[in-house]
Each structure stands twice: as structure tokens, then as C-alpha cells.
Scaffold this motif. Structure first.
Motif, short mmCIF file in Angstrom:
data_model
loop_
_atom_site.label_atom_id
_atom_site.label_comp_id
_atom_site.label_asym_id
_atom_site.label_seq_id
_atom_site.Cartn_x
_atom_site.Cartn_y
_atom_site.Cartn_z
N GLY A 14 0.81 -1.22 0.00
CA GLY A 14 0.00 0.00 0.00
C GLY A 14 0.84 1.26 0.00
N VAL A 15 1.91 1.26 0.79
CA VAL A 15 2.77 2.45 0.87
C VAL A 15 3.54 2.65 -0.43
CG1 VAL A 15 4.84 3.35 2.01
CG2 VAL A 15 2.96 2.45 3.38
N ILE A 16 4.02 1.59 -1.03
CA ILE A 16 4.78 1.73 -2.28
C ILE A 16 3.88 2.27 -3.39
CG2 ILE A 16 5.92 0.41 -4.12
CD1 ILE A 16 7.17 -1.32 -1.86
N ILE A 17 2.66 1.75 -3.48
CA ILE A 17 1.74 2.25 -4.51
C ILE A 17 1.42 3.72 -4.27
CG2 ILE A 17 -0.61 2.05 -5.42
CD1 ILE A 17 -0.38 -0.99 -4.91
N ALA A 18 1.15 4.08 -3.01
CA ALA A 18 0.85 5.49 -2.69
C ALA A 18 2.07 6.38 -2.95
CB ALA A 18 0.40 5.61 -1.24
N PHE A 19 3.26 5.88 -2.66
CA PHE A 19 4.49 6.65 -2.89
C PHE A 19 4.66 6.94 -4.38
CE2 PHE A 19 9.11 6.76 -3.72
CZ PHE A 19 9.44 7.89 -2.99
N ILE A 20 4.42 5.94 -5.20
CA ILE A 20 4.50 6.14 -6.65
C ILE A 20 3.47 7.18 -7.09
CG2 ILE A 20 4.14 5.03 -8.90
CD1 ILE A 20 5.34 2.46 -7.60
N GLY A 21 2.28 7.12 -6.49
CA GLY A 21 1.25 8.11 -6.80
C GLY A 21 1.68 9.52 -6.41
N PHE A 22 2.30 9.67 -5.24
CA PHE A 22 2.78 10.99 -4.83
C PHE A 22 3.89 11.51 -5.75
CE2 PHE A 22 0.88 10.11 -0.62
CZ PHE A 22 0.23 11.32 -0.43
N CYS A 23 4.81 10.61 -6.12
CA CYS A 23 5.90 11.03 -7.02
C CYS A 23 5.37 11.47 -8.38
CB CYS A 23 6.91 9.90 -7.18
SG CYS A 23 7.85 9.57 -5.67
N THR A 24 4.49 10.66 -8.97
CA THR A 24 3.96 11.04 -10.28
C THR A 24 3.09 12.28 -10.17
OG1 THR A 24 2.11 9.50 -10.01
CG2 THR A 24 4.05 8.69 -11.21
N GLY A 25 2.37 12.42 -9.07
CA GLY A 25 1.56 13.62 -8.87
C GLY A 25 2.40 14.87 -8.79
N SER A 26 3.57 14.76 -8.15
CA SER A 26 4.48 15.90 -8.07
C SER A 26 4.99 16.29 -9.46
CB SER A 26 5.67 15.56 -7.17
OG SER A 26 5.23 15.25 -5.87
#
Length: 97
Positions: A14-26
Motif C-alpha cells: 500500500g505504501v509503495i503504490i501510494a508513494f509512486i502516486g505521490f511522485c507522479t503527482g508531483s
């Protein structure tokens, strides 16, 4: 008592998927792309959903705290330690009178 502190496959996924989402969102925020930002938000929410599903499937933390017997034993040890501390404390009020 050792706890896993979230070191489970469900938490990591869950954290890795969310982290990828935050990075791409940035990245999409800097390159003004509202569609990319929206897709990143969906990815962040997907991380929470996937982690929750994995936890429900048994890949999360097994226990949410102490069992009834463990809590009773802990309370008994705490009460005994407090009683020992009180009996070992010097009687300062009597010494001054």
C-alpha cells in the motif's frame, strides 16, 4: 513485546503504490497536467484500497494489541512494581517531624 509496526506485505504494498502516486503527482503538478494529477490521486487511493484488501486477506498485522491474558499479566506486574516502589520510598514526612 515486539510488534511489527506495519512491516507486513499489505503495508509495504500500500505504501509503495501510494508513494509512486505521490511522485507522479508531483511531476504532473510541475508539468501542468490536470489529467496526470487526477490519475496520481487515483493511484494514491488505489494504494490504500490494495493495502486494505491485502490486510483483509490475512497479509496484514495479525494482532491489534494485547490479548485479555496478556493485559491481565501486564496489569498485575505494573501493580506489583508500584507497590514495591512505594514500600522502598523513604518516609520523608516522618523524618522531618
Amino acid at each position: 513485546m515486539a510488534h511489527s509496526h506495519g512491516h507486513t506485505p499489505a503495508a509495504w504494498t500500500g505504501v509503495i503504490i501510494a508513494f509512486i502516486g505521490f511522485c507522479t503527482g508531483s511531476v504532473f503538478m510541475v508539468m501542468p497536467s490536470p489529467v496526470g494529477v487526477a490519475a496520481s490521486l487515483v493511484l494514491i487511493l488505489a494504494g490504500a484500497v490494495v493495502g486494505g484488501i491485502m490486510r483483509a486477506a490475512g497479509l496484514g498485522q495479525k494482532s491489534k494489541g494485547l490479548t485479555k491474558d496478556q493485559l491481565q499479566a501486564h496489569t498485575q506486574k505494573f501493580t506489583q512494581a508500584q507497590a514495591q516502589k512505594q514500600s522502598a520510598a523513604p518516609q520523608t514526612a516522618e523524618a522531618h517531624s
